[in-house]
Design an enzyme around this catalytic site. Structure first.
Site, PDB file in Angstrom:
ATOM      1  N   HIS A 241       0.816  -1.222   0.000  1.00  0.00           N
ATOM      2  CA  HIS A 241       0.000   0.000   0.000  1.00  0.00           C
ATOM      3  C   HIS A 241       0.849   1.271   0.000  1.00  0.00           C
ATOM      4  O   HIS A 241       1.892   1.348   0.613  1.00  0.00           O
ATOM      5  CB  HIS A 241      -0.981   0.010   1.183  1.00  0.00           C
ATOM      6  CG  HIS A 241      -0.345  -0.122   2.531  1.00  0.00           C
ATOM      7  ND1 HIS A 241      -1.071  -0.224   3.683  1.00  0.00           N
ATOM      8  CD2 HIS A 241       0.943  -0.172   2.914  1.00  0.00           C
ATOM      9  CE1 HIS A 241      -0.254  -0.324   4.711  1.00  0.00           C
ATOM     10  NE2 HIS A 241       0.968  -0.300   4.265  1.00  0.00           N
ATOM     11  N   ASN A 242       0.361   2.251  -0.750  1.00  0.00           N
ATOM     12  CA  ASN A 242       0.944   3.590  -0.845  1.00  0.00           C
ATOM     13  C   ASN A 242       2.338   3.632  -1.463  1.00  0.00           C
ATOM     14  O   ASN A 242       3.048   4.627  -1.358  1.00  0.00           O
ATOM     15  CB  ASN A 242       0.973   4.274   0.528  1.00  0.00           C
ATOM     16  CG  ASN A 242      -0.410   4.613   1.034  1.00  0.00           C
ATOM     17  OD1 ASN A 242      -1.005   3.846   1.795  1.00  0.00           O
ATOM     18  ND2 ASN A 242      -0.955   5.741   0.612  1.00  0.00           N
TER      19      ASN A 242
END
Length: 342
Positions: A241-242
């Site tokens: 994620h991210n």
């Protein structure tokens, strides 16, 4: 599907030397060529095979001049390897030129389906999905609510695009890839367990991104996991994620990038590389296979090892690594001599 030498020469803007009407219907290596096959010669060490190959047509560079009699028809182009690659792309495009909507499949009533589209059997297209022109969604694919798919993109069988994700133009998602699964977000609790942190973001793929089979790209906790234009991801890669990956970076199979790391542009990352979270990797970085990255990396660095360090330093150190048993033996012998003099 058959092609004549003349047709192939037209596609490649080449010149036929031999029979323009001879036909081919398959591809082969030059050393394994048979009647009806097409091959190419670009690597000089394979030159002897052009005099023995039974391939009907061989693509060669314009400066090639046979020194012995040959039976294969030649197509001369500026760059034989590039020409052969162009032909493969052309052939693949024709082979996969499917159209229409197969049944059974589910397409939400809220979806505006373009005329030039292919949707395979058992595909699922959720609410408010936006699909560009000439998109191909193969059987057993899943496209969640609010997804946007740019024109000329291909979703191969069994790929999953979770809700709210965005795919640019000319993206390729191979079988078994998952775009937008929940990021690995858990917070420890007082009783020693973990509570899940909702992953409310999405994944954004810009134009010309290729995602290999079985690769997973997790949605952001907040905001977006971003894969910039021209990125190529091999099979079985984990992008957390991210993460953000800069344009035209390539990553080989079985590598993993932990959460919130930023990778620069034009990087080349080998297979089974592990990159820790919250790092910044510069532009034009090269990471050798099976390396572990646990620090920020400046532009143009070349790394190897786990933990990784400079590639040249690693090579120098390796000379000592492999000689350690010999060095230990020498030290032991010296210690015995010293002890013998005492």
């Amino acid at each position: 599907m058959k092609f004549t030498a003349e047709q192939i020469a037209d596609i490649l803007e080449g010149i036929v030397v031999g029979d323009p009407n001879i036909e081919v219907f398959k591809l082969s290596k030059i050393e394994e060529g048979t009647q009806g096959s097409l091959t190419f010669l670009s690597n000089l060490k394979y030159t002897p095979y052009i005099y023995t190959t039974e391939a009907s047509i061989t693509i060669v560079n314009t400066d090639f001049k046979p020194e012995k009699p040959i039976s294969t028809t030649l197509i001369k182009v500026e760059d034989a390897y590039e020409g052969f690659s162009k032909l493969l792309e052309y052939y693949d495009r024709i082979k996969s030129n499917k159209s229409g909507i197969e049944q059974p499949c589910f397409i939400s009533e809220t979806v505006k389906v373009p005329d030039d589209i292919y949707i395979g059997a058992f595909a699922y297209i959720g609410n408010n999905v936006e699909i560009g022109d000439n998109v191909k969604i193969y059987p057993n694919s899943y496209v969640g609510d609010n997804v946007k798919i740019g024109g000329n993109s291909i979703i191969y069988p069994g790929a999953k695009i979770y809700s709210d994700c965005i795919l640019g133009n000319s993206c390729v998602i191979n079988s078994g890839a998952i775009i937008g699964a929940d990021g690995f977000g858990f917070a420890p609790t007082k009783d020693g367990g973990y509570t899940k942190i909702p992953q409310t973001g999405n994944v954004v793929l810009e134009d010309y991104v290729d995602v290999g089979a079985g690769t997973t790209i997790d949605r952001a906790t907040i905001g977006s996991t971003i894969i910039r234009a021209g990125v190529k991801l091999d099979n079985q890669i984990q992008i957390a994620h991210n993460v953000e990956i800069g344009k035209n970076t390539v990553i080989a199979a079985q590598s993993g990038v932990a959460g919130s790391t930023k990778i620069g542009e034009h990087c080349q990352i080998g297979g089974q590389v592990g990159i820790a979270g919250h790092l910044i990797i510069g532009n034009n970085v090269k990471v050798q296979a099976q390396s572990g990255i646990g620090r920020n990396v400046k532009d143009n660095e070349v790394l190897q090892g786990s933990p990784s360090f400079g590639y040249k330093d690693w090579n120098k150190s390796y000379v000592y690594f492999k000689n350690l048993p010999k060095l230990v033996k020498t030290i032991n012998e010296l210690e015995k001599k010293v002890d013998g003099h005492n």
